[in-house]
Structures are given as structure tokens and as C-alpha cells.
Design a protein around this motif. Structure first.
Motif: not given
Length: 68
Positions: A18, A20-21, A23-24, A38-41, A62
Motif C-alpha cells: 500500500h 498509504h496506511w 485501514e482494515n 488501504g487508505r490509498d483505496q 474502502y
């Protein structure tokens, strides 16, 4: 993301990919696959014990979940 062994709490592998972070994440019901959003979708699916990327999802991921 680091994957740890539950038996001795040592690091097994590091999963990257990823931009970015994370997310889950969710494991498959049998515990052999790990899906991450990831936050990078983007969505990524891994064989965590081997550290192998087995599938990727396009933009717009998301949230994810795993249902037995």
C-alpha cells in the motif's frame, strides 16, 4: 504490516504494497488468506505465512470484511 506467529509471538513476515496506511484487514474463515484495504483505496489479498501477494483490487476499495 507485520504478521506475527501466535505460537511464539515472533515476526513471520512483513507485507508491503500500500502507498498509504492500511485501514482494515480480515482473515479468510480458514485463516489462509489475509485481505487488506488501504487508505490509498486499494485492496490486496495475501497468503500471509508465505508473504505472497495473490490478488489486487482496483481503486475504490474502502472497507472489507470476511464472512464464513
Amino acid at each position: 504490516m507485520c504478521v506475527l506467529s501466535f505460537a511464539d509471538r515472533t515476526q513471520c513476515t512483513v507485507l508491503t504494497g500500500h502507498s498509504h496506511w492500511v485501514e482494515n484487514c480480515a482473515f479468510s474463515p480458514d485463516g489462509t488468506l489475509l485481505a487488506r484495504a488501504g487508505r490509498d483505496q486499494t485492496g490486496l489479498c495475501w497468503h500471509p505465512g508465505a508473504g505472497l501477494l495473490c490478488a489486487t483490487g482496483g481503486a475504490g476499495v474502502y472497507l472489507l470484511t470476511c464472512v464464513p
